[in-house]
Design a protein around this motif. Structure first.
Motif, PDB file in Angstrom:
ATOM      1  N   SER A 198      41.403  55.735  36.068  1.00  0.00           N
ATOM      2  CA  SER A 198      40.025  56.306  35.571  1.00  0.00           C
ATOM      3  C   SER A 198      39.151  55.417  35.294  1.00  0.00           C
ATOM      4  CB  SER A 198      39.929  57.398  34.657  1.00  0.00           C
ATOM      5  OG  SER A 198      40.536  57.127  33.618  1.00  0.00           O
ATOM      6  N   ALA A 199      37.684  55.011  35.196  1.00  0.00           N
ATOM      7  CA  ALA A 199      36.908  53.819  34.782  1.00  0.00           C
ATOM      8  C   ALA A 199      37.040  53.863  33.151  1.00  0.00           C
ATOM      9  CB  ALA A 199      35.829  53.938  35.385  1.00  0.00           C
ATOM     10  N   GLN A 200      37.073  52.628  32.818  1.00  0.00           N
ATOM     11  CA  GLN A 200      37.046  52.467  31.385  1.00  0.00           C
ATOM     12  C   GLN A 200      35.792  52.416  30.756  1.00  0.00           C
ATOM     13  OE1 GLN A 200      40.014  50.995  29.378  1.00  0.00           O
ATOM     14  NE2 GLN A 200      40.789  51.831  31.388  1.00  0.00           N
ATOM     15  N   ASP A 201      34.605  52.691  31.542  1.00  0.00           N
ATOM     16  CA  ASP A 201      33.194  52.818  31.127  1.00  0.00           C
ATOM     17  C   ASP A 201      32.556  53.370  32.141  1.00  0.00           C
ATOM     18  OD1 ASP A 201      30.681  51.977  30.286  1.00  0.00           O
ATOM     19  OD2 ASP A 201      31.305  50.495  29.080  1.00  0.00           O
ATOM     20  N   ALA A 202      31.830  54.311  31.751  1.00  0.00           N
ATOM     21  CA  ALA A 202      30.916  55.263  32.630  1.00  0.00           C
ATOM     22  C   ALA A 202      29.939  54.428  33.590  1.00  0.00           C
ATOM     23  CB  ALA A 202      30.155  56.083  31.935  1.00  0.00           C
ATOM     24  N   ARG A 203      29.732  53.030  33.082  1.00  0.00           N
ATOM     25  CA  ARG A 203      28.810  52.213  33.897  1.00  0.00           C
ATOM     26  C   ARG A 203      29.550  51.484  35.026  1.00  0.00           C
ATOM     27  NH1 ARG A 203      27.849  47.452  29.956  1.00  0.00           N
ATOM     28  NH2 ARG A 203      30.078  48.027  29.880  1.00  0.00           N
ATOM     29  N   PHE A 204      30.789  51.887  35.056  1.00  0.00           N
ATOM     30  CA  PHE A 204      31.728  51.294  36.304  1.00  0.00           C
ATOM     31  C   PHE A 204      31.855  52.574  37.288  1.00  0.00           C
ATOM     32  CE2 PHE A 204      33.233  48.289  32.841  1.00  0.00           C
ATOM     33  CZ  PHE A 204      32.210  47.431  33.138  1.00  0.00           C
ATOM     34  N   GLY A 205      31.174  53.655  37.152  1.00  0.00           N
ATOM     35  CA  GLY A 205      31.743  54.692  37.940  1.00  0.00           C
ATOM     36  C   GLY A 205      32.420  55.712  37.116  1.00  0.00           C
ATOM     37  N   ASP A 206      33.305  56.423  38.135  1.00  0.00           N
ATOM     38  CA  ASP A 206      34.110  57.355  37.606  1.00  0.00           C
ATOM     39  C   ASP A 206      35.518  56.798  37.811  1.00  0.00           C
ATOM     40  OD1 ASP A 206      32.509  59.651  37.388  1.00  0.00           O
ATOM     41  OD2 ASP A 206      32.141  59.644  39.698  1.00  0.00           O
ATOM     42  N   TYR A 207      36.005  56.201  38.677  1.00  0.00           N
ATOM     43  CA  TYR A 207      37.418  55.465  38.760  1.00  0.00           C
ATOM     44  C   TYR A 207      37.080  54.305  39.374  1.00  0.00           C
ATOM     45  CZ  TYR A 207      38.917  60.274  38.543  1.00  0.00           C
ATOM     46  OH  TYR A 207      39.237  61.588  38.072  1.00  0.00           O
ATOM     47  N   GLN A 208      38.337  53.365  39.163  1.00  0.00           N
ATOM     48  CA  GLN A 208      38.202  51.932  39.403  1.00  0.00           C
ATOM     49  C   GLN A 208      39.626  51.604  39.860  1.00  0.00           C
ATOM     50  OE1 GLN A 208      37.251  50.330  35.319  1.00  0.00           O
ATOM     51  NE2 GLN A 208      39.176  49.135  35.552  1.00  0.00           N
ATOM     52  N   ALA A 209      39.354  50.442  40.973  1.00  0.00           N
ATOM     53  CA  ALA A 209      40.545  49.881  41.573  1.00  0.00           C
ATOM     54  C   ALA A 209      40.909  48.579  41.169  1.00  0.00           C
ATOM     55  CB  ALA A 209      40.530  50.186  42.874  1.00  0.00           C
ATOM     56  N   ASN A 210      42.015  48.270  40.506  1.00  0.00           N
ATOM     57  CA  ASN A 210      42.201  46.868  39.940  1.00  0.00           C
ATOM     58  C   ASN A 210      43.054  46.062  40.699  1.00  0.00           C
ATOM     59  OD1 ASN A 210      40.573  47.812  37.818  1.00  0.00           O
ATOM     60  ND2 ASN A 210      42.334  48.432  36.535  1.00  0.00           N
ATOM     61  N   CYS A 211      43.408  46.512  41.956  1.00  0.00           N
ATOM     62  CA  CYS A 211      44.366  45.797  42.754  1.00  0.00           C
ATOM     63  C   CYS A 211      43.967  44.693  43.517  1.00  0.00           C
ATOM     64  CB  CYS A 211      45.088  46.744  43.731  1.00  0.00           C
ATOM     65  SG  CYS A 211      43.924  47.417  44.792  1.00  0.00           S
ATOM     66  N   ALA A 212      42.832  44.338  43.578  1.00  0.00           N
ATOM     67  CA  ALA A 212      42.346  43.049  44.443  1.00  0.00           C
ATOM     68  C   ALA A 212      42.883  41.841  43.616  1.00  0.00           C
ATOM     69  CB  ALA A 212      40.827  43.278  44.638  1.00  0.00           C
ATOM     70  N   MET A 213      42.704  41.757  42.439  1.00  0.00           N
ATOM     71  CA  MET A 213      43.073  40.789  41.536  1.00  0.00           C
ATOM     72  C   MET A 213      44.544  40.213  41.884  1.00  0.00           C
ATOM     73  SD  MET A 213      40.526  42.118  40.007  1.00  0.00           S
ATOM     74  CE  MET A 213      40.831  43.208  38.580  1.00  0.00           C
ATOM     75  N   SER A 214      45.280  41.243  41.824  1.00  0.00           N
ATOM     76  CA  SER A 214      46.920  40.794  41.837  1.00  0.00           C
ATOM     77  C   SER A 214      47.186  40.707  43.423  1.00  0.00           C
ATOM     78  CB  SER A 214      47.784  41.890  41.323  1.00  0.00           C
ATOM     79  OG  SER A 214      47.146  43.028  40.873  1.00  0.00           O
ATOM     80  N   LEU A 215      46.511  41.338  44.078  1.00  0.00           N
ATOM     81  CA  LEU A 215      46.701  41.206  45.797  1.00  0.00           C
ATOM     82  C   LEU A 215      46.217  39.766  46.030  1.00  0.00           C
ATOM     83  CD1 LEU A 215      45.994  44.546  47.519  1.00  0.00           C
ATOM     84  CD2 LEU A 215      48.087  42.853  47.789  1.00  0.00           C
ATOM     85  N   GLY A 216      45.277  39.577  45.457  1.00  0.00           N
ATOM     86  CA  GLY A 216      44.540  37.961  45.959  1.00  0.00           C
ATOM     87  C   GLY A 216      45.542  37.077  45.663  1.00  0.00           C
ATOM     88  N   LYS A 217      46.251  37.079  44.499  1.00  0.00           N
ATOM     89  CA  LYS A 217      47.341  36.145  44.179  1.00  0.00           C
ATOM     90  C   LYS A 217      48.459  36.245  45.223  1.00  0.00           C
ATOM     91  CE  LYS A 217      48.657  33.305  40.781  1.00  0.00           C
ATOM     92  NZ  LYS A 217      47.913  32.256  40.459  1.00  0.00           N
ATOM     93  N   VAL A 218      48.829  37.370  45.408  1.00  0.00           N
ATOM     94  CA  VAL A 218      49.899  37.422  46.404  1.00  0.00           C
ATOM     95  C   VAL A 218      49.669  36.920  47.806  1.00  0.00           C
ATOM     96  CG1 VAL A 218      51.426  39.055  47.703  1.00  0.00           C
ATOM     97  CG2 VAL A 218      51.046  39.567  45.220  1.00  0.00           C
ATOM     98  N   LEU A 219      48.321  37.097  48.330  1.00  0.00           N
ATOM     99  CA  LEU A 219      47.847  37.096  49.740  1.00  0.00           C
ATOM    100  C   LEU A 219      47.433  35.595  49.847  1.00  0.00           C
ATOM    101  CD1 LEU A 219      46.314  40.414  50.569  1.00  0.00           C
ATOM    102  CD2 LEU A 219      48.515  39.729  50.993  1.00  0.00           C
ATOM    103  N   GLY A 220      47.032  34.881  48.621  1.00  0.00           N
ATOM    104  CA  GLY A 220      46.556  33.705  48.497  1.00  0.00           C
ATOM    105  C   GLY A 220      45.104  33.612  48.877  1.00  0.00           C
ATOM    106  N   LYS A 221      44.255  34.696  48.713  1.00  0.00           N
ATOM    107  CA  LYS A 221      43.081  34.750  48.946  1.00  0.00           C
ATOM    108  C   LYS A 221      41.964  35.195  47.888  1.00  0.00           C
ATOM    109  CE  LYS A 221      43.898  36.542  53.645  1.00  0.00           C
ATOM    110  NZ  LYS A 221      43.709  37.699  54.509  1.00  0.00           N
ATOM    111  N   PRO A 222      40.802  34.918  47.970  1.00  0.00           N
ATOM    112  CA  PRO A 222      40.052  34.972  46.726  1.00  0.00           C
ATOM    113  C   PRO A 222      40.016  36.620  46.469  1.00  0.00           C
ATOM    114  CG  PRO A 222      38.786  33.783  48.284  1.00  0.00           C
ATOM    115  CD  PRO A 222      40.022  34.041  48.983  1.00  0.00           C
ATOM    116  N   PRO A 223      39.964  37.080  45.234  1.00  0.00           N
ATOM    117  CA  PRO A 223      40.170  38.551  44.937  1.00  0.00           C
ATOM    118  C   PRO A 223      39.049  39.459  45.456  1.00  0.00           C
ATOM    119  CG  PRO A 223      40.704  37.247  42.959  1.00  0.00           C
ATOM    120  CD  PRO A 223      40.332  36.283  43.996  1.00  0.00           C
ATOM    121  N   ARG A 224      37.880  38.640  45.514  1.00  0.00           N
ATOM    122  CA  ARG A 224      36.498  39.552  46.043  1.00  0.00           C
ATOM    123  C   ARG A 224      36.850  39.667  47.560  1.00  0.00           C
ATOM    124  NH1 ARG A 224      32.044  39.895  42.131  1.00  0.00           N
ATOM    125  NH2 ARG A 224      30.741  40.698  44.011  1.00  0.00           N
TER     126      ARG A 224
END
Length: 590
Positions: A31-57
């Motif tokens: 669930s989102a830490q802050d209402a400005r970021f919506g209702d929920y948030q996914a934080n997986c792209a950062m760690s996946l970026g590391k694993v896949l060797g691609k920029p997180p965005r």
RNA sequence: GGCCCCAUAGCUCAAUGGACAGAGCAUCGGUCUUCUAAACCGAGUAUGUAGGUUCGAUUCCUACUGGGGCUACCA
């Protein structure tokens, strides 16, 4: 419905081609830490970026393209280093809330597959008056039982009474040497409780916790009475059987008042006949061994062993606890056994569980530990004369304070020259009791159980902030809308009107209502009732915002009025149900 | 001695490895001919110390300081 689980499921699908095991990444939807970021948030792209060797965005972009959630979400936004912000569609929210209103379970699904839990809580020593130390175990255990049951699990509650221990030696000694026969005939419970305290008072001055002093003749005499009882002495056994009903009545009176029930009450005495066999079995399996004339379960380097049979042949609590695990496992075939017990027994349970597993127990064993109850200044709670406060007095005090605060508030809020609304004496007594006990329970349950807990009657009765009274008041205030508008809330629950979420406060309330199941699931997973109170407190605040900004009875259109009435009713039902799962009542008017 | 737990705002407590660490109380200032003012709105301050792991640490690891607990014949 559990919105979070649904989102995680969809992320799991979207991640399937990107990574071998998507589960841990799907779990990074939160669930989102802050209402400005919506209702929920996914934080997986950062760690996946590391694993896949691609920029997180870039990874985030790929995930978003593969996501299939148009039905419940607005288009996800990628923000910062690679957060994916998720915002629920308002029309979807409106439909879900409407469905929730139609459901007796308020949209909370039953878990699949259901598990069987045995919960061990309260477990007082019956010969002593219940005191404040028993409060946490009793109400936390009761709340967990209610919660797990509501979620669809099978729950067996068992009150493991201390009905066979040293405290009976004290009673036997007191009864034989100090009793007032007339007083005993008139009120055996009171006389026994008095005798217990009287005998304790004759002990050489020592702390309750400091163990025995062999040089003390009174303690020695008590110990001998206990030994005779355990050895089967006819007279002591007769007295034990005579004391028990009175002792049980004493504690049951408190349970009735607290609205706490047990499926089973199998005390230590119940397991007495099994103990010899337990020791034999442990010896045969090589788990236990003889040492210094006693039987012990050895531990690793430098650690004290667990004693299961004393040199004099007597068994210990470890033996009883192992017999209890064996019995519960055989009888109820639980997936898990929970022990709602003080943090001080952590080491004991660690050893106990270890021994039980080696002995063949496959059920999950968990010590649901909680901190100490302290006074306001952080010291152990004491009465004015230095004793441990009895639970009953504590509860009386809470109810009395509730009555005082109520009367004061009523005088204050009644305009000069006006009469306060009359309520029947009986109604008032009920309100005081529900509010007083609710304050005590909520104050305890709202705290993270792992922390020590400062028992502060002034604060729990303050009626401000995150208190039981605030929640009860939020409920009562809500119900008064329906009385005022002469609306039957039940009429909103079958074939409900369409829900309109135009104002931000309406939308926020709907989103918060939909998180009910999420909070219950989380509370159950961590065995932490405080997650339920946190949710209810958030809900109450969100509702306040709605109530301030959205006229209900005077809404602009009949459709809007119906929609808002539905939101009010649903809020009230979630509060009532949430409090009920904590063992706390609510009144229609206060 | 050995082992374990805890340390967040003046106080009481939150925070599922994520964005600017949140509430309540207390303090100060606003809201009652308007669905219950036991209510609402606004205002300031904090991760014990020193390192480490990590793209990212209140959260995981190590040491230290301070507090609490346990340490076989109580439970």
């Amino acid at each position: 419905m559990n919105v979070l689980h649904e989102l995680q499921r969809r992320f799991h699908d979207a991640l399937a081609d990107l990574v071998a095991d998507p589960a841990p990444y799907a779990a990074m939807v939160k669930s989102a830490q802050d209402a400005r970021f919506g209702d929920y948030q996914a934080n997986c792209a950062m760690s996946l970026g590391k694993v896949l060797g691609k920029p997180p965005r870039t990874v985030a972009q790929t995930i978003v393209e593969r996501l299939r959630l148009d039905d419940l979400l607005e288009s996800p936004e990628i923000a910062g280093p690679g957060f994916i912000n998720l915002r629920l569609r308002t029309d979807w929210l409106a439909r879900q809330v409407r469905a929730m209103a139609e459901d007796d379970r308020l949209g909370v699904s039953r878990v699949q597959p259901a598990q069987t839990f045995v919960i061990d809580y309260s477990s007082p020593n019956v010969a002593k008056p219940m005191h404040v130390g028993h409060l946490r175990s009793t109400i936390i255990g009761d709340a967990l039982a209610r919660l797990l049951r509501f979620l669809g699990h099978t729950v067996v509650t068992d009150n493991h009474l201390g009905d066979w221990g040293a405290q009976f030696g004290i009673l036997l000694y007191g009864y034989k040497n100090l009793r007032d026969e007339a007083a005993f005939q008139a009120d055996p419970v009171r006389e026994l409780a008095g005798l217990y305290l009287e005998v304790r008072g004759r002990f050489k001055k020592r702390d309750e916790e400091e163990g025995e002093d062999p040089a003390d003749p009174v303690q020695e005499a008590c110990r001998q009475e206990t030994a005779k009882l355990h050895a089967g002495d006819a007279e002591n056994l007769r007295l034990w059987k005579m004391f028990m009903p009175a002792c049980l009545e004493e504690i049951n009176r408190i349970y009735r008042r607290l609205d706490v029930k047990f499926d089973h009450t199998l005390g230590e005495s119940f397991y007495n006949p099994m103990l010899a066999e337990v020791v034999t079995s442990l010896l045969e399996r090589g788990i236990a061994q003889e040492s210094d004339g006693a039987i012990i379960i050895p531990r690793g380097e430098g650690a004290a062993p667990s004693l299961i049979r004393k040199r004099d042949g007597a068994f210990t609590y470890t033996t009883t606890d192992l017999a209890t695990i064996q019995y519960r496992t055989k009888e109820w075939k639980p997936d898990a056994i929970l022990y709602v017990v003080d943090f001080r027994q952590k080491e004991h349970f660690g050893n106990l569980f270890d021994a039980a597993r080696r002995w063949g127990c496959t059920a999950h064993l968990e010590h649901v530990s909680f901190g100490a109850v302290l006074s306001k200044d952080g010291k152990p709670l004491k009465t004015r004369d230095g004793g441990v406060p009895e639970l009953n007095n504590l509860l009386d005090d809470a109810v009395e304070r509730a009555a005082q605060v109520y009367e004061a508030a009523r005088r204050e809020t009644t305009a000069p020259g006006e009469n306060a609304p009359e309520m029947r004496q009986e109604t008032l007594r009920t309100i005081y009791e529900v509010v007083g006990l609710g304050a005590v329970k909520y104050a305890d349950l709202s705290q993270n159980r792992a922390s020590d807990y400062k028992y502060d009657p002034d604060k729990m009765m303050a009626m401000d902030g995150n208190t039981g009274t605030y929640m009860q008041y939020a409920y009562a205030r809500n119900r008064s809308i329906f009385r005022k508008g002469n609306v039957d809330p039940v009429s909103l629950r079958t074939n409900p009107a369409p829900v309109i979420l135009e104002k931000p406060e309406e939308r926020a309330l709907a989103a918060q209502l939909l998180r009910f199941e999420e909070s219950l699931t989380f509370a159950a997973a961590e065995y932490k009732p405080s997650f339920v109170t946190t949710y209810l407190w958030d809900l109450a605040k969100t509702y306040s915002g709605f109530f301030q900004n959205c006229p209900v009875l005077k809404a602009e259109t009949p459709e809007l009025r119906q929609s808002r009435l539905l939101l009010c009713d649903l809020t009230a039902r979630v509060i009532q149900r949430g409090l009920d799962l904590l063992g706390i009542g609510a009144v229609e008017r206060m």
